[in-house]
Design a protein around this motif. Structure first.
Motif, PDB file in Angstrom:
ATOM      1  N   SER A  29      64.387 -90.864  21.041  1.00 53.94           N
ATOM      2  CA  SER A  29      64.794 -92.264  21.155  1.00 53.94           C
ATOM      3  C   SER A  29      65.725 -92.711  20.033  1.00 53.94           C
ATOM      4  O   SER A  29      66.310 -93.786  20.100  1.00 53.94           O
ATOM      5  CB  SER A  29      63.565 -93.160  21.213  1.00 53.94           C
ATOM      6  OG  SER A  29      62.805 -93.025  20.037  1.00 53.94           O
ATOM      7  N   TRP A  52      69.604 -96.176  24.476  1.00 55.34           N
ATOM      8  CA  TRP A  52      68.378 -96.196  25.269  1.00 55.34           C
ATOM      9  C   TRP A  52      68.040 -97.605  25.759  1.00 55.34           C
ATOM     10  O   TRP A  52      67.400 -97.756  26.792  1.00 55.34           O
ATOM     11  CB  TRP A  52      67.215 -95.629  24.460  1.00 55.34           C
ATOM     12  CG  TRP A  52      67.181 -94.147  24.499  1.00 55.34           C
ATOM     13  CD1 TRP A  52      67.503 -93.292  23.485  1.00 55.34           C
ATOM     14  CD2 TRP A  52      66.848 -93.312  25.614  1.00 55.34           C
ATOM     15  NE1 TRP A  52      67.384 -91.991  23.896  1.00 55.34           N
ATOM     16  CE2 TRP A  52      66.972 -91.977  25.196  1.00 55.34           C
ATOM     17  CE3 TRP A  52      66.444 -93.580  26.926  1.00 55.34           C
ATOM     18  CZ2 TRP A  52      66.711 -90.893  26.037  1.00 55.34           C
ATOM     19  CZ3 TRP A  52      66.183 -92.497  27.771  1.00 55.34           C
ATOM     20  CH2 TRP A  52      66.317 -91.184  27.322  1.00 55.34           C
ATOM     21  N   THR A  71      69.930 -96.050  32.123  1.00 52.44           N
ATOM     22  CA  THR A  71      68.602 -95.630  31.698  1.00 52.44           C
ATOM     23  C   THR A  71      67.581 -96.499  32.409  1.00 52.44           C
ATOM     24  O   THR A  71      67.919 -97.532  32.997  1.00 52.44           O
ATOM     25  CB  THR A  71      68.398 -95.804  30.182  1.00 52.44           C
ATOM     26  OG1 THR A  71      68.502 -97.204  29.868  1.00 52.44           O
ATOM     27  CG2 THR A  71      69.436 -95.037  29.396  1.00 52.44           C
ATOM     28  N   GLY A  72      66.332 -96.099  32.357  1.00 53.57           N
ATOM     29  CA  GLY A  72      65.253 -96.986  32.765  1.00 53.57           C
ATOM     30  C   GLY A  72      64.706 -96.794  34.153  1.00 53.57           C
ATOM     31  O   GLY A  72      63.614 -97.265  34.444  1.00 53.57           O
ATOM     32  N   ARG A  75      61.210 -93.118  33.385  1.00 51.77           N
ATOM     33  CA  ARG A  75      60.967 -93.133  31.948  1.00 51.77           C
ATOM     34  C   ARG A  75      61.594 -91.927  31.261  1.00 51.77           C
ATOM     35  O   ARG A  75      61.476 -90.789  31.743  1.00 51.77           O
ATOM     36  CB  ARG A  75      59.462 -93.150  31.692  1.00 51.77           C
ATOM     37  CG  ARG A  75      59.122 -93.236  30.226  1.00 51.77           C
ATOM     38  CD  ARG A  75      57.636 -93.406  30.015  1.00 51.77           C
ATOM     39  NE  ARG A  75      57.304 -93.430  28.600  1.00 51.77           N
ATOM     40  CZ  ARG A  75      56.136 -93.749  28.097  1.00 51.77           C
ATOM     41  NH1 ARG A  75      55.169 -94.101  28.926  1.00 51.77           N
ATOM     42  NH2 ARG A  75      55.925 -93.730  26.805  1.00 51.77           N
ATOM     43  N   ASN A  76      62.240 -92.192  30.160  1.00 51.71           N
ATOM     44  CA  ASN A  76      62.838 -91.159  29.318  1.00 51.71           C
ATOM     45  C   ASN A  76      63.904 -90.362  30.045  1.00 51.71           C
ATOM     46  O   ASN A  76      64.131 -89.185  29.732  1.00 51.71           O
ATOM     47  CB  ASN A  76      61.773 -90.212  28.761  1.00 51.71           C
ATOM     48  CG  ASN A  76      60.739 -90.921  27.928  1.00 51.71           C
ATOM     49  OD1 ASN A  76      60.946 -92.041  27.501  1.00 51.71           O
ATOM     50  ND2 ASN A  76      59.611 -90.269  27.707  1.00 51.71           N
ATOM     51  N   THR A  77      64.533 -90.988  31.019  1.00 53.52           N
ATOM     52  CA  THR A  77      65.573 -90.315  31.786  1.00 53.52           C
ATOM     53  C   THR A  77      66.864 -91.117  31.749  1.00 53.52           C
ATOM     54  O   THR A  77      66.848 -92.338  31.882  1.00 53.52           O
ATOM     55  CB  THR A  77      65.132 -90.113  33.243  1.00 53.52           C
ATOM     56  OG1 THR A  77      63.989 -89.272  33.269  1.00 53.52           O
ATOM     57  CG2 THR A  77      66.237 -89.454  34.060  1.00 53.52           C
TER      58      THR A  77
END
Length: 120
Positions: A29, A52, A71-72, A75-77
């Motif tokens: 992040s 992010w 993003t979003g 998650r985390n992609t």
């Protein structure tokens, strides 16, 4: 930081693809996320980047208005939506974790590439 890209494929001119990059690791992040591409016989080039939070995005001129980084959704992609594809978009696309958001900023981590082929 580990980056796993997916979503490449073969598409006709004018078609669309969606690439995804799943990030993992304790510090991912901290980085700006980017996409690069490398066509046969050419150097790797910057395509787009995003924070992010999603509030800052940058694109190379050749993809503005056709590609969208986001993003979003998962998650985390980080995703890259490729629309109105052209044969010159054919390349291996790489996900990257960057220090900075511009094309000449340092890339700290690379994911494995995913092939995008646009037929004419």
């Amino acid at each position: 930081v580990q980056l796993q890209a997916s979503g490449g494929g073969l598409v006709q001119t004018g078609g669309s693809l969606r690439l995804s990059c799943a990030a993992s690791g304790r510090t991912f992040s901290r980085y700006t996320m980017g996409w690069f591409r490398q066509a046969p016989g050419k150097e790797r080039e910057f395509v787009a980047s995003i924070s992010w939070s999603g509030t800052s995005t940058y694109y190379t001129d050749s993809v503005k208005g056709r590609f969208t980084i986001s993003t979003g959704n998962v998650r985390n992609t980080v995703s890259l939506q490729l629309n109105s594809l052209k044969p010159e978009d054919t390349a291996v696309y790489y996900c990257a974790a960057m220090t900075g958001a511009r094309e000449n900023d340092r890339v700290d981590y690379w994911g494995k590439g995913t092939q995008v082929t646009v037929s004419s």
